[in-house]
Structures are given as structure tokens and as C-alpha cells.
Design an enzyme around this catalytic site. Structure first.
Site, PDB file in Angstrom:
ATOM      1  N   ASP A  39       0.835  -1.201   0.000  1.00  0.00           N
ATOM      2  CA  ASP A  39       0.000   0.000   0.000  1.00  0.00           C
ATOM      3  C   ASP A  39       0.869   1.249   0.000  1.00  0.00           C
ATOM      4  OD1 ASP A  39      -2.946   1.097   0.708  1.00  0.00           O
ATOM      5  OD2 ASP A  39      -1.445   2.251   1.820  1.00  0.00           O
ATOM      6  N   TYR A  48       2.402  10.050   0.071  1.00  0.00           N
ATOM      7  CA  TYR A  48       3.455   9.509   0.940  1.00  0.00           C
ATOM      8  C   TYR A  48       4.843   9.858   0.426  1.00  0.00           C
ATOM      9  CZ  TYR A  48      -0.403   6.559   2.637  1.00  0.00           C
ATOM     10  OH  TYR A  48      -1.600   6.091   3.131  1.00  0.00           O
TER      11      TYR A  48
END
Length: 353
Positions: free
Chosen positions: A87, A92
């Protein structure tokens, strides 16, 4: 004494299983009991079948807060430890690192693309219909992949202030559906959506959301959303399944540390498990997939210990009835006094406990 014939039959069975693992399909696709340490039971126990027709591994490796540099090695360690669900997200900042790590695994023959389930997410500033496809293509380029197994709308917000959500969900979702039509994405879903916001999306959806990824752990069971999604056939992936007290510390909020909870520690000790394994086991029995993040190879290996055992009902009930409940990731950064979300209640359609 045990009959020598029984021992002989057992030896033949073990040899046959070893041969099957060595020459047969990838372990992630075997619909039988897995014999390697750190993995678990039957395919049905290890995967959830999505409304899209695809299967999602229930134990995933999360990468939130993993730097791009750390992610290169960490994703390799995770796959070697047994993870088949990876994931990540544009937000991010580590898609490129994960892509480099995956590319190395593929080039070395350690893993095959078809063995892995890779998720990424559409960030808030890419909600304009004309921006969705380029955003996906950028993620695919960084990940060095031809397709994603799952693509999620990260938050129900474009960060644009005003009385209404702009663009509306149906416009974003229509483009998400087109990504499936193009073969660039196998399943689509959302993250951080309340039941009410999902109902809005479902009114015009041609392809139903396969997944809603939301915060779920013993200190935030998120019961209302989890139960509603189950009834609607929408799979729930639990992020922060070990809770996230370190995030609260960064925000100067003093909250109990679930990893140091005495009740959890007692249950873990009773079963000869670590606290992390116990909390992940609870998440799996709670009906969610879980995506614990770790850049430590020992922790990745430890987290695989969530498989192969069950919490007895009384212990599961204890963990499911903790009085302290708090949504750690409240989405405060999307709130604006000019709307559309002026408070937690506006965003989540329920008051913050």
C-alpha cells in the site's frame, strides 16, 4: 508406537508438498494450507473477494511515513517476509522508492508482478476530471508498473474552499471508472469516506467502490463505518491497525499507547504472541484487511505472526470493548471555515468522541 507405514506416508506427503511449492504456482495463489512459517491457512482465510471480482490479501504492508529511500529496502523485506499486498500513495512521497524495490524483486526473480497486490491513491489536488488520468500515469511510472490492483480516492476533498465539494464525487468517480475500462486499474475504491459520502457516490456509480480504506484499531473501532460497508459489500482496509500514538505526539496530544496497554499485553502473553501480532489478529477477525507499516525487517517478519491462530471470543470481545475511543487521523487539514468541511462532524458525518 506409530506404525512405520504412517511415517512413510507422512514423508511422501511432505515431499509432494515441497515439490508442489517448488514447481507449482506462486504461494500467493495456492488455494490450500500453506506450510511455510510466517504464512497461514487457506486462500479464503488469507484473501477477501472484492465486488470487482478480484481478491485482496488481508495482511498488507503499509508505507505511510516511510521515506522514498527507506522504502526501496523495506518493500523488498516485506515481500520476502511474506507480504503480497503493498500500500502506498502519491501523498506519501515514496512511490518511486517502492517502484525501485519492486523492480529489483522482479528482475531477480524473487517475485512476479502477478503475485502482488499494489494499491495507490489519488491525492486531493488531482480531483479535477482532467487530472485523474495523468495522476495515475505518474504513479504507475514511479512504481514502474503497467497497472494497479487498487486505486483509491484518498480523501473526499479537493481542498477547495466553498459551500460544496468541488468537483462533485460523481465527476471524479466517472473518471476512476474509465481507468478500469482502460485496463490501468483492476479495482477502484475510496479512503476516509463516511457512509453518507459513499451513499452520494453510489447514486450514480456504474462500478461500485470495492474498498473503503479507513482508520480502524482497538482505540478507534470505527464500528458505524465498518458495519455499513459490510452490509453494502464494500471491503474495509484498516490503516493504522496498531493505532498511531507517535502521530498524536507530533501533534502534542497525550493519548494512551495501545501498544503498551496492559490488557492487550496480557492477552498477547496468554497466547505466546507479541502485542503487535495480537492487535493485527484482532483486526483480521474484525473483518478488515490490515496494513501495518514497518521499515524494520524484524517487525515485518513479526507481523506475519498474525496468521495461524485465533483469538478466543472472550479475548476478542475484550479488545472490542475498550472504553477509550479516538479518531487519531481526524482530517483536520481539509477543514476550512468557508466549507465544505468546517468541522470533524462535517467531514465524518458524526461527532468526534
Amino acid at each position: 508406537m506409530v506404525d512405520n507405514k504412517i511415517w512413510g506416508m507422512a514423508a511422501i506427503a511432505v515431499a509432494a508438498m515441497i515439490l508442489l511449492v517448488a514447481t507449482g504456482p506462486p504461494l500467493s495463489q495456492l488455494k490450500l494450507s500453506v506450510i511455510l512459517a510466517g504464512t497461514k491457512g487457506s486462500f479464503g482465510d488469507t484473501h477477501a473477494h472484492l465486488s470487482s471480482g478480484h481478491d485482496i490479501p488481508l495482511l498488507g504492508w503499509g508505507s505511510f511515513h516511510a521515506s522514498a529511500e527507506d522504502a526501496v529496502t523495506a518493500v523488498q523485506d516485506a515481500v520476502l517476509a511474506g507480504f503480497r499486498h503493498v500500500d502506498t500513495a502519491k501523498a506519501y512521497g515514496n512511490e518511486e522508492g517502492i517502484g525501485n524495490g519492486l523492480a529489483k524483486l522482479f528482475s531477480e526473480g524473487t517475485a512476479k508482478r502477478e503475485d502482488l497486490f499494489v494499491t495507490s491513491k489519488l491525492w486531493n489536488d488531482d480531483h479535477a476530471p482532467s487530472a485523474v488520468l495523468p495522476a495515475l500515469e505518474t504513479s504507475l511510472s514511479k512504481l514502474q508498473l503497467d497497472y494497479l490492483d487498487l486505486y483509491l480516492i484518498h480523501w473526499p476533498s479537493s481542498l477547495e474552499a466553498g459551500p460544496q465539494v468541488v468537483p462533485p464525487f460523481n465527476e471524479i468517480w466517472a473518471v476512476m471508472e474509465s481507468l478500469v475500462d482502460r485496463g490501468l486499474v483492476r479495482s477502484i475504491g475510496v479512503s476516509n469516506f463516511s457512509p453518507e459520502k459513499l451513499q452520494i457516490l453510489l447514486k450514480t456509480a456504474r462500478i461500485r467502490p470495492a474498498v473503503n480504506q479507513v482508520e480502524v484499531h482497538c482505540h478507534w473501532r470505527n464500528d458505524r463505518t465498518v458495519e455499513w460497508c459490510k452490509k453494502e459489500g464494500i471491503h474495509v482496509t484498516a490503516y493504522a491497525p496498531l493505532s498511531s500514538p507517535q502521530t498524536m505526539c507530533l501533534e502534542h496530544k497525550d493519548v494512551p499507547n495501545l501498544l503498551k496497554d496492559k490488557a492487550v499485553a496480557s492477552i498477547a502473553a496468554k497466547h505466546g504472541k507479541t502485542v503487535a501480532q495480537t492487535l493485527l489478529r484482532w483486526g483480521l477477525q474484525h473483518g478488515t484487511s490490515v496494513i501495518p507499516k514497518s521499515t524494520n525487517p524484524k517487525h515485518s517478519q513479526e507481523n506475519q505472526g498474525a496468521w495461524g491462530w485465533q483469538l478466543p471470543q472472550e479475548d476478542y470481545d475484550t479488545l472490542s470493548s475498550m472504553d477509550f475511543q479516538l479518531r487519531y487521523f481526524d482530517g483536520g487539514f481539509v477543514m476550512n471555515e468557508n466549507g465544505p468541511y468546517r468541522s470533524c462532524e462535517d467531514l465524518w458525518d458524526e461527532p468526534q468522541p
